[in-house]
Scaffold this motif. Structure first.
Motif, PDB file in Angstrom:
ATOM      1  N   MET A   1      34.702  64.628 -60.969  1.00  0.00           N
ATOM      2  CA  MET A   1      34.559  65.410 -59.766  1.00  0.00           C
ATOM      3  C   MET A   1      33.494  64.762 -58.875  1.00  0.00           C
ATOM      4  SD  MET A   1      33.653  69.462 -59.303  1.00  0.00           S
ATOM      5  CE  MET A   1      31.903  69.445 -59.558  1.00  0.00           C
ATOM      6  N   ARG A   2      33.817  64.672 -57.593  1.00  0.00           N
ATOM      7  CA  ARG A   2      32.847  64.181 -56.625  1.00  0.00           C
ATOM      8  C   ARG A   2      32.374  65.370 -55.792  1.00  0.00           C
ATOM      9  NH1 ARG A   2      35.642  59.040 -53.762  1.00  0.00           N
ATOM     10  NH2 ARG A   2      37.380  60.485 -53.621  1.00  0.00           N
ATOM     11  N   ARG A   3      31.099  65.343 -55.426  1.00  0.00           N
ATOM     12  CA  ARG A   3      30.509  66.473 -54.695  1.00  0.00           C
ATOM     13  C   ARG A   3      29.680  65.964 -53.527  1.00  0.00           C
ATOM     14  NH1 ARG A   3      27.643  71.424 -57.550  1.00  0.00           N
ATOM     15  NH2 ARG A   3      29.764  72.163 -57.305  1.00  0.00           N
ATOM     16  N   ALA A   4      29.729  66.741 -52.457  1.00  0.00           N
ATOM     17  CA  ALA A   4      28.916  66.456 -51.279  1.00  0.00           C
ATOM     18  C   ALA A   4      28.152  67.711 -50.884  1.00  0.00           C
ATOM     19  CB  ALA A   4      29.807  66.016 -50.117  1.00  0.00           C
ATOM     20  N   ARG A   5      27.006  67.486 -50.278  1.00  0.00           N
ATOM     21  CA  ARG A   5      26.237  68.571 -49.667  1.00  0.00           C
ATOM     22  C   ARG A   5      26.593  68.581 -48.183  1.00  0.00           C
ATOM     23  NH1 ARG A   5      20.907  66.198 -52.114  1.00  0.00           N
ATOM     24  NH2 ARG A   5      21.574  64.742 -50.563  1.00  0.00           N
ATOM     25  N   VAL A   6      26.813  69.778 -47.660  1.00  0.00           N
ATOM     26  CA  VAL A   6      27.175  69.934 -46.252  1.00  0.00           C
ATOM     27  C   VAL A   6      26.003  70.607 -45.535  1.00  0.00           C
ATOM     28  CG1 VAL A   6      28.805  70.990 -44.644  1.00  0.00           C
ATOM     29  CG2 VAL A   6      29.616  70.105 -46.850  1.00  0.00           C
ATOM     30  N   SER A  15      28.523  73.248 -50.253  1.00  0.00           N
ATOM     31  CA  SER A  15      28.965  72.065 -50.993  1.00  0.00           C
ATOM     32  C   SER A  15      30.465  71.878 -50.828  1.00  0.00           C
ATOM     33  CB  SER A  15      28.613  72.194 -52.475  1.00  0.00           C
ATOM     34  OG  SER A  15      29.258  73.311 -53.036  1.00  0.00           O
ATOM     35  N   LEU A  16      30.857  70.626 -50.854  1.00  0.00           N
ATOM     36  CA  LEU A  16      32.261  70.239 -50.767  1.00  0.00           C
ATOM     37  C   LEU A  16      32.567  69.422 -52.001  1.00  0.00           C
ATOM     38  CD1 LEU A  16      34.924  70.007 -49.137  1.00  0.00           C
ATOM     39  CD2 LEU A  16      33.936  67.969 -48.046  1.00  0.00           C
ATOM     40  N   ASP A  17      33.561  69.876 -52.772  1.00  0.00           N
ATOM     41  CA  ASP A  17      33.896  69.231 -54.037  1.00  0.00           C
ATOM     42  C   ASP A  17      35.329  68.724 -54.034  1.00  0.00           C
ATOM     43  OD1 ASP A  17      31.416  70.042 -55.214  1.00  0.00           O
ATOM     44  OD2 ASP A  17      32.279  72.025 -55.538  1.00  0.00           O
ATOM     45  N   GLU A  18      35.513  67.545 -54.597  1.00  0.00           N
ATOM     46  CA  GLU A  18      36.846  67.068 -54.931  1.00  0.00           C
ATOM     47  C   GLU A  18      37.018  67.385 -56.410  1.00  0.00           C
ATOM     48  OE1 GLU A  18      39.460  63.088 -54.326  1.00  0.00           O
ATOM     49  OE2 GLU A  18      37.515  62.847 -55.292  1.00  0.00           O
ATOM     50  N   PHE A  86      37.882  61.243 -48.740  1.00  0.00           N
ATOM     51  CA  PHE A  86      36.655  61.852 -49.233  1.00  0.00           C
ATOM     52  C   PHE A  86      35.601  60.782 -49.510  1.00  0.00           C
ATOM     53  CE2 PHE A  86      34.058  64.177 -52.476  1.00  0.00           C
ATOM     54  CZ  PHE A  86      33.611  65.182 -51.628  1.00  0.00           C
ATOM     55  N   GLY A  87      35.998  59.658 -50.067  1.00  0.00           N
ATOM     56  CA  GLY A  87      35.071  58.555 -50.295  1.00  0.00           C
ATOM     57  C   GLY A  87      34.465  58.058 -48.994  1.00  0.00           C
ATOM     58  N   GLU A 108      22.056  65.023 -60.327  1.00  0.00           N
ATOM     59  CA  GLU A 108      21.706  66.309 -60.931  1.00  0.00           C
ATOM     60  C   GLU A 108      22.575  67.435 -60.398  1.00  0.00           C
ATOM     61  OE1 GLU A 108      18.918  64.669 -59.088  1.00  0.00           O
ATOM     62  OE2 GLU A 108      18.917  63.358 -60.839  1.00  0.00           O
ATOM     63  N   GLU A 109      23.069  67.293 -59.156  1.00  0.00           N
ATOM     64  CA  GLU A 109      23.866  68.354 -58.527  1.00  0.00           C
ATOM     65  C   GLU A 109      25.334  68.292 -58.913  1.00  0.00           C
ATOM     66  OE1 GLU A 109      21.860  69.204 -54.315  1.00  0.00           O
ATOM     67  OE2 GLU A 109      22.505  67.127 -54.602  1.00  0.00           O
ATOM     68  N   ARG A 110      25.742  67.223 -59.533  1.00  0.00           N
ATOM     69  CA  ARG A 110      27.166  67.075 -59.848  1.00  0.00           C
ATOM     70  C   ARG A 110      27.536  67.801 -61.107  1.00  0.00           C
ATOM     71  NH1 ARG A 110      27.544  60.794 -58.331  1.00  0.00           N
ATOM     72  NH2 ARG A 110      26.744  61.088 -56.278  1.00  0.00           N
TER      73      ARG A 110
END
Length: 110
Positions: A1-6, A15-18, A86-87, A108-110
C-alpha cells in the motif's frame, strides 16, 4: 500500500491511500475536521468522517497532475511509468496550483 498526506492551505487535511486491491481511499484527518475553518479539498470530497473509496485515482487528485508533453517529460526524468498516476502524484504533488498539496507519507505513517 502506498500512502500520501494531503494538505490544504498548508494544514494536514487527510490521507490518500492506494490499497492493495488497486482501489483508492481518501480520508480526512480527525483533527482537521475539528478545526472551525476547515474546508473541503474539493467539492467532490466534502468534509465527512467516513472515508471515500474509488476504483481509480480520484478525479480531483488526477487533475493535479501535468498533462501531455510535460507529463511525459516528468515521467522520463523521474523514471515513473506514465500509467502510474499515483506514483507521479507522490513525486510532484508538493508543487501544485491551488491550496492542496500532496506529499508521500513517511515510513512510520504507512
Amino acid at each position: 500500500m502506498r500512502r500520501a498526506r494531503v494538505y490544504n492551505h498548508g494544514r494536514l487535511a487527510g490521507s490518500l491511500d492506494e490499497l492493495n486491491d488497486g482501489r483508492f481511499r481518501f480520508q480526512y484527518d480527525a483533527s482537521y475536521l475539528q478545526e472551525p475553518d476547515a474546508s473541503a479539498v474539493s467539492l467532490t470530497l466534502p468534509l465527512q468522517n467516513q472515508p471515500f473509496l474509488c476504483d481509480h485515482l480520484f478525479a480531483f487528485f488526477y487533475g493535479l497532475l501535468a498533462e501531455g508533453s510535460t507529463r511525459q517529460l516528468q515521467c522520463r526524468l523521474l523514471q515513473i511509468d506514465e500509467n502510474d498516476a499515483f506514483g507521479l502524484l507522490l513525486a510532484t504533488g508538493r508543487d501544485t496550483i491551488g491550496s492542496v498539496s500532496v506529499e508521500p507519507a513517511s515510513e512510520e505513517e504507512r
